[in-house]
Design a protein around this motif. Structure first.
Motif, PDB file in Angstrom:
ATOM      1  N   UNK A   1       1.435 -11.264  -1.894  1.00 19.90           N
ATOM      2  CA  UNK A   1       2.295 -10.205  -1.376  1.00 19.90           C
ATOM      3  C   UNK A   1       2.846 -10.580   0.000  1.00 19.90           C
ATOM      4  N   UNK A   2       4.169 -10.485   0.183  1.00 18.88           N
ATOM      5  CA  UNK A   2       4.747 -10.806   1.488  1.00 18.88           C
ATOM      6  C   UNK A   2       4.714  -9.625   2.448  1.00 18.88           C
ATOM      7  N   UNK A   3       3.936  -8.592   2.107  1.00 15.22           N
ATOM      8  CA  UNK A   3       3.840  -7.401   2.946  1.00 15.22           C
ATOM      9  C   UNK A   3       2.455  -6.816   2.775  1.00 15.22           C
ATOM     10  N   UNK A   4       2.078  -5.916   3.661  1.00 11.11           N
ATOM     11  CA  UNK A   4       0.723  -5.365   3.693  1.00 11.11           C
ATOM     12  C   UNK A   4       0.509  -4.330   2.593  1.00 11.11           C
ATOM     13  N   UNK A   5      -0.659  -4.393   1.927  1.00 17.24           N
ATOM     14  CA  UNK A   5      -1.011  -3.393   0.911  1.00 17.24           C
ATOM     15  C   UNK A   5      -1.225  -2.044   1.588  1.00 17.24           C
ATOM     16  N   UNK A   6      -0.727  -0.989   0.957  1.00 20.10           N
ATOM     17  CA  UNK A   6      -0.801   0.344   1.554  1.00 20.10           C
ATOM     18  C   UNK A   6      -2.152   1.004   1.294  1.00 20.10           C
ATOM     19  N   UNK A   7      -2.678   1.721   2.280  1.00 17.70           N
ATOM     20  CA  UNK A   7      -3.820   2.603   2.037  1.00 17.70           C
ATOM     21  C   UNK A   7      -3.312   3.923   1.466  1.00 17.70           C
ATOM     22  N   UNK A   8      -4.226   4.848   1.208  1.00 18.47           N
ATOM     23  CA  UNK A   8      -3.825   6.191   0.796  1.00 18.47           C
ATOM     24  C   UNK A   8      -3.056   6.874   1.927  1.00 18.47           C
ATOM     25  N   UNK A   9      -2.187   7.812   1.557  1.00 22.78           N
ATOM     26  CA  UNK A   9      -1.464   8.594   2.559  1.00 22.78           C
ATOM     27  C   UNK A   9      -2.478   9.311   3.438  1.00 22.78           C
ATOM     28  N   UNK A  10      -2.315   9.216   4.748  1.00 23.31           N
ATOM     29  CA  UNK A  10      -3.334   9.705   5.659  1.00 23.31           C
ATOM     30  C   UNK A  10      -3.237  11.185   5.981  1.00 23.31           C
ATOM     31  N   UNK A  11      -4.354  11.736   6.442  1.00 24.07           N
ATOM     32  CA  UNK A  11      -4.395  13.082   7.013  1.00 24.07           C
ATOM     33  C   UNK A  11      -4.132  12.932   8.506  1.00 24.07           C
ATOM     34  N   UNK A  12      -3.210  13.703   9.037  1.00 24.04           N
ATOM     35  CA  UNK A  12      -2.825  13.514  10.432  1.00 24.04           C
ATOM     36  C   UNK A  12      -3.168  14.707  11.314  1.00 24.04           C
TER      37      UNK A  12
END
Length: 332
Positions: free
Chosen positions: A222-233
């Motif tokens: 992957x030429x980009x970073x793997x996403x985590x789950x959408x965060x709680x802010x």
């Protein structure tokens, strides 16, 4: 009659959607077939890996997921602004993780286009790719086709693996988003597949509790970073570009308390002093428990207040959205 996807999705009204796909007849996505004693448990990891890979490629984030024996749930956030911020080169990189390059685009990238017409056509193709990389239908197509081919190959068979098209449900406000996430995260508890949310593997709640993400297929390429789950802010939401506008700790506490009551198969009441999120949402304990158990069955197409439903209907070319009566008392 099947409705056009344009009548089910309106990013003008909400970027949050609940997506469901179910296996056809007795096909097994995961679990164990009691008739043949064949286990398909390993396919759960296929699903989690593919979801993580695709949402890293697409401008779409996952807020919640649950992989069940014959279906799965996703709650996603569509981020068109992320896609618009990509350079043309990044759009091409992402698209080529899924499909072969187009000859005209390849010539444009190499600077060997023969005329302005070729350049214009290549740029139109890239524009189309950019749009598709924030499109729910293209996300689900790449998820379902991949899993169907892999499962059919393992089962040494051909034919349909999924029931028709995926179902989508627009979540029009914060109450609807949180209630739907809870419904998805508590799926294994309701199905008696797990005793607690801490042991409900292959769900987003398990991943959030244990801070343990699954490995992504082809992660090295992957030429980009793997996403985590959408965060709680939490309280930071006013200054944050995106995220779930509540505290993660409050959400985990509420889901854990809800799971205990559902698992014990008896009427109960959540102590709102220990679950401040209920007060913040303006939902009482009884209504919340009903939502956590029946959200997917009681509500269809879109969930929100009467005003939000009417606006959504207008933007999707409908006269109305069903379910006004059931939603009026809770989503107001």
């Amino acid at each position: 009659m099947t409705q056009a996807r344009s009548k089910q999705v309106s990013l003008e009204d909400t970027r949050y959607y609940h997506l469901i796909s179910r296996c056809v007849r007795r096909a097994y996505l995961c679990g164990e077939d009691s008739h043949t004693n064949q286990s398909f448990e390993h396919r759960r990891q296929w699903m989690v890996d593919r979801i993580r890979f695709l949402t890293s490629v697409f401008a779409i984030d996952v807020a919640a997921y649950a992989v069940m024996s014959n279906h799965y749930h996703l709650v996603v956030y569509v981020d068109e602004n992320e896609a618009l911020a990509w350079s043309d080169e990044e759009v091409c990189q992402r698209w080529q993780q899924l499909y072969h390059n187009h000859p005209l685009v390849e010539r444009l990238q190499k600077g060997t286009s023969s005329c302005q017409a070729e350049i214009d056509t290549a740029q139109e193709i890239i524009k189309q790719w950019r749009s598709r990389l924030s499109d729910l239908s293209w996300l689900m197509r790449n998820l379902n086709e991949y899993i169907a081919r892999k499962a059919n190959n393992e089962d040494n068979c051909k034919g349909r693996f999924w029931e028709g098209r995926f179902k989508s449900q627009a979540l029009l406000d914060e109450k609807a988003v949180l209630a739907c996430m809870a419904y998805v995260d508590l799926n294994p508890i309701r199905a008696k597949m797990a005793d607690t949310v801490q042991t409900a593997q292959y769900t987003s709640i398990f991943e959030r509790i244990h801070d343990k993400a699954s490995d992504v297929d082809n992660k090295e390429t992957l030429p980009f970073t793997a996403k985590p789950l959408l965060g709680f802010i939490g309280n930071e939401h006013k200054s944050s570009a995106k995220g779930i506008a509540f505290s993660l700790l409050d959400y985990l506490t509420l889901i854990e308390e809800t799971g205990k009551i559902i698992r014990e198969d008896k009427r109960g009441k959540i102590n709102e002093k220990f679950c401040p999120l209920l007060t913040a949402l303006g939902i009482d304990s009884d209504d919340w428990l009903m939502l956590a158990e029946h959200f997917g069955k009681k509500y269809h197409q879109a969930v929100g207040s009467l005003a939000e439903l009417n606006t959504f209907a207008a933007h999707t070319g409908r006269r109305w959205v069903g379910g006004h009566r059931q939603q009026a008392l809770i989503f107001h």
